[in-house]
Design a protein around this motif. Structure first.
Motif, short mmCIF file in Angstrom:
data_model
loop_
_atom_site.label_atom_id
_atom_site.label_comp_id
_atom_site.label_asym_id
_atom_site.label_seq_id
_atom_site.Cartn_x
_atom_site.Cartn_y
_atom_site.Cartn_z
N LEU A 178 0.83 -1.21 0.00
CA LEU A 178 0.00 0.00 0.00
C LEU A 178 0.86 1.26 0.00
O LEU A 178 0.57 2.22 -0.71
N THR A 179 1.93 1.23 0.78
CA THR A 179 2.80 2.40 0.89
C THR A 179 3.53 2.69 -0.41
O THR A 179 3.49 3.82 -0.93
N PRO A 200 3.25 6.80 -5.37
CA PRO A 200 2.72 7.39 -6.61
C PRO A 200 1.69 8.50 -6.34
O PRO A 200 1.69 9.53 -7.03
N PHE A 201 0.84 8.30 -5.33
CA PHE A 201 -0.14 9.34 -4.98
C PHE A 201 0.56 10.60 -4.50
O PHE A 201 0.17 11.72 -4.86
N GLN A 219 2.74 17.18 -7.93
CA GLN A 219 2.91 17.72 -9.27
C GLN A 219 1.66 18.39 -9.83
O GLN A 219 1.77 19.27 -10.70
N ASN A 220 0.47 17.99 -9.33
CA ASN A 220 -0.76 18.43 -9.97
C ASN A 220 -1.67 19.30 -9.11
O ASN A 220 -2.55 19.99 -9.66
N VAL A 269 -1.70 16.04 2.83
CA VAL A 269 -2.52 15.49 1.75
C VAL A 269 -1.69 14.58 0.86
O VAL A 269 -2.11 13.47 0.51
N SER A 270 -0.49 15.02 0.50
CA SER A 270 0.35 14.23 -0.40
C SER A 270 0.78 12.91 0.24
O SER A 270 0.97 11.90 -0.45
N ARG A 271 0.93 12.89 1.56
CA ARG A 271 1.38 11.69 2.26
C ARG A 271 0.23 10.84 2.82
O ARG A 271 0.47 9.86 3.52
N LEU A 272 -0.99 11.22 2.50
CA LEU A 272 -2.16 10.60 3.15
C LEU A 272 -2.17 9.08 3.02
O LEU A 272 -2.26 8.37 4.02
#
Length: 285
Positions: free
Chosen positions: A32-33, A39-40, A46-47, A58-61
């Motif tokens: 999962l990580t 990738p998330f 980037q977006n 948020v990016s590391r959620l």
């Protein structure tokens, strides 16, 4: 015929989860990580334009909740109950939920001061940016703290301690937790070594909390988040404070946490060889 084969494969997966729960937990958490979380993280970075400090969380959620999700999957497959009361404060320990974040902030202030930063500069930055400091604390507890601690201390530590002695369980959690942070292991020594000292100290501190106060996930999350939030805050103050001063504070804070962790470990020496029993919580000699 196809349905029967698919059902048979499904049954085999369930049997594997039951037969090798700890290995299954580790594999699921890492998949999962690194299969979804990283990738998330890259996609969000980037977006999406998310204001600071929320962008970090948020990016590391997905990454940080992966251990918790892994624990939930194992508990569901093995028909274990996840009691909601574990996510709420215990009235007899309510003071800890406020004292711990304050103490870790003091540690960070002292570490920066001993590292060469003036007390006036430290206090002025905190007073001017107290809202950001507060948001870091709350987000650390709710996202990183609960997301990780549901897995590490909420599930993995007790299950390892059912199979192995406490001292072995502590050592195994430390190894697994460290390897889960795999990319950090490629950082420069000036970052890596303090981080290794902190995660070692935190492992011993959180184990002591578990043995002393029980399996309250919220308390684990508060300890975990409280250790993290000052450093995340100072890292975001690079425009106000010299980066070398932040690194000096990071290094000195690692000595604090390792020392506290060693004291916690020594205090548990009488139960080093014990196995986990729910009625032994709170009895560490």
């Amino acid at each position: 015929m196809e349905l029967t084969e698919e059902h048979s494969k499904s049954q085999k997966r369930v049997e594997i989860l039951k037969k090798y729960p700890i290995l299954s937990f580790i594999i699921i958490a890492f998949i999962l990580t690194y299969g979804l979380g990283i990738p998330f993280n890259m996609w969000v970075s980037q977006n999406l334009k998310i204001p600071n400090p929320f962008d970090i969380y948020v990016s590391r959620l997905i990454t940080v909740i992966s251990p918790g999700i892994s624990a939930i999957i194992l508990m569901w497959r093995n028909k274990e109950k996840l009691e909601l009361k574990r996510f709420f404060p215990k009235s007899e320990n309510i003071h800890l939920y406020f004292v711990i974040p304050f103490l870790t902030l003091i540690i960070s202030i002292l570490s920066l001061f001993f590292g060469g930063t003036s007390f006036d500069l430290i206090t002025s930055i905190i007073l001017k940016n107290w809202e950001q400091l507060f948001f870091h604390l709350i987000l650390q507890i709710l996202i990183i703290g609960i997301g990780e601690e549901l897995g590490w201390r909420g599930w993995l530590l007790p299950n390892l301690n059912k199979k192995y002695s406490l001292i072995k369980a502590i050592f195994l959690v430390l190894i697994i937790w460290t390897l889960w942070h795999f990319p950090i292991l490629f950082q420069k020594n000036e970052i890596l070594i303090p981080w290794l000292l902190i995660i070692t100290g935190a492992t011993m501190i959180l184990t002591w909390i578990w043995k002393k106060f029980g399996d309250n996930i919220l308390l684990f999350a508060i300890v975990h988040g409280s250790i993290n939030y000052p450093q995340f805050f100072w890292d975001n103050q690079a425009n106000n404070i010299d980066s070398q001063a932040i690194l000096n504070g990071w290094t000195i804070s690692s000595y604090f946490y390792l020392t506290i962790g060693i004291i916690a470990l020594i205090s548990m020496h009488k139960v080093f060889n014990t196995r986990y029993r729910t009625n032994t919580v709170g009895n560490i000699g």
